[in-house]
Design an enzyme around this catalytic site. Sequence first.
Site, PDB file in Angstrom:
ATOM      1  N   SER A   1      19.453  72.229  -7.559  1.00 20.04           N
ATOM      2  CA  SER A   1      20.390  73.176  -6.943  1.00 20.04           C
ATOM      3  C   SER A   1      19.684  74.466  -6.545  1.00 20.04           C
ATOM      4  CB  SER A   1      21.531  73.483  -7.914  1.00 20.04           C
ATOM      5  OG  SER A   1      22.226  72.314  -8.259  1.00 20.04           O
TER       6      SER A   1
ATOM      7  N   TYR B   1      22.803  64.937 -14.369  1.00 23.75           N
ATOM      8  CA  TYR B   1      22.974  66.368 -14.075  1.00 23.75           C
ATOM      9  C   TYR B   1      24.467  66.649 -14.016  1.00 23.75           C
ATOM     10  CZ  TYR B   1      22.240  70.809 -11.479  1.00 23.75           C
ATOM     11  OH  TYR B   1      22.213  72.116 -11.064  1.00 23.75           O
TER      12      TYR B   1
ATOM     13  N   LYS C   1      21.345  67.281 -18.264  1.00 24.30           N
ATOM     14  CA  LYS C   1      21.355  68.737 -18.113  1.00 24.30           C
ATOM     15  C   LYS C   1      22.801  69.184 -18.053  1.00 24.30           C
ATOM     16  CE  LYS C   1      20.329  72.665 -15.129  1.00 24.30           C
ATOM     17  NZ  LYS C   1      19.943  73.135 -13.785  1.00 24.30           N
TER      18      LYS C   1
ATOM     19  N   ILE D   1      17.093  73.542 -18.888  1.00 25.13           N
ATOM     20  CA  ILE D   1      16.628  73.640 -17.498  1.00 25.13           C
ATOM     21  C   ILE D   1      17.361  74.827 -16.915  1.00 25.13           C
ATOM     22  CG2 ILE D   1      16.507  72.517 -15.249  1.00 25.13           C
ATOM     23  CD1 ILE D   1      16.664  69.822 -16.698  1.00 25.13           C
TER      24      ILE D   1
END
Length: 349
Positions: free
Chosen positions: A61, A158, A188, A244
């Site tokens: 992102s 994610y 994540k 992260i």
Amino acid sequence: MSAPVNGSSTNGEFSRFLKPGIYAPIPTFFLPGSEDLDLSSFEAHVTRVATAGAGPLIAGSMGEAIHLSHAERVTLIHAARKALDAAGLSHVPLIVGTGAGSTRETIELTKEAAEAGADYAIVIASGYFAGALAGNKEALKAFWTEISHKSPIPVMIYNYPGASGGIDLDSDIISELALECPNLCGVKLTCGNVGKLTRIADVVSGSDFSSKYPRKNQNAPFLVLGGFTDFITPSTYANGHGAITGLGNVAPYSIVKLFEISVASRQDSSLLPEALRLQGIIGRADFTIAKASISGTKYLLEKLYGYGGLPRKPLPPISSDAAQALWDHPHTQDLVRLERELSGKVKVQ
């Protein structure tokens, strides 16, 4: 592809160890005017972050993956690998974002990333049809199950509701995927849900998880990673594996130090006060800087390191007033001072 340090062969290719710690989603830098890739700034930043001990994540992102073509993603992977190898960091793995609108294209991107040199993929569900997907557990599980099954490299889930139309995987879905899909290597959690992290970490940190549910790639354990830095110390005590975090671009030395001392404090409680001190500085800065999003992070990199530039249109740049306020904010300045101290550069611009 040559064998990396401490790597092993999987599916005919070499993989690098995926270990607990701090990972930074690297911004994609663009040349002014043309918006072509600024590879020299990108390579310099990948090296800077990795030298500090944070692993690079490409085309996430923060990297404006949605603005990149397939060819540009491949170019960035090649550039990152070249920069790491040239800096003597051949052991550092590359995680690459490969989420796309359809399952088909996501698998295509994942295979392209693997061929280009990615060690791991991280996949988000597209939010375009979130109305049909968000409440459909079977469809969501099928998405990551098929991708992980068909991917030549391990895949990380994610979970970022803000970038996927509100799709927010709960701990049951993620835990079930971890148990059922041996080619999944972690999650994540940019939902910021500490309870969710605690529940998933409890499942995958059990003494019998690795024996009952072995990973397809022995170098890729299932890591439970936060998406922010404001709960690194608490998550460490809940068997979390790090984070992260976009803030890792601005202050990698500080965040790596926070993770390391948090882990060490579990064995030596005298270190906990220092971990909490660092957690306070970093957590406050994360709250302030995250609100400025990608353009704010790029501004801070420009201010600190001389590169950053603007996001790709239509993403707007940060206004001059907001940029100055961000730089002057005491939370930002406290973090800058800490990062200068830990990196050996004590002068604040």
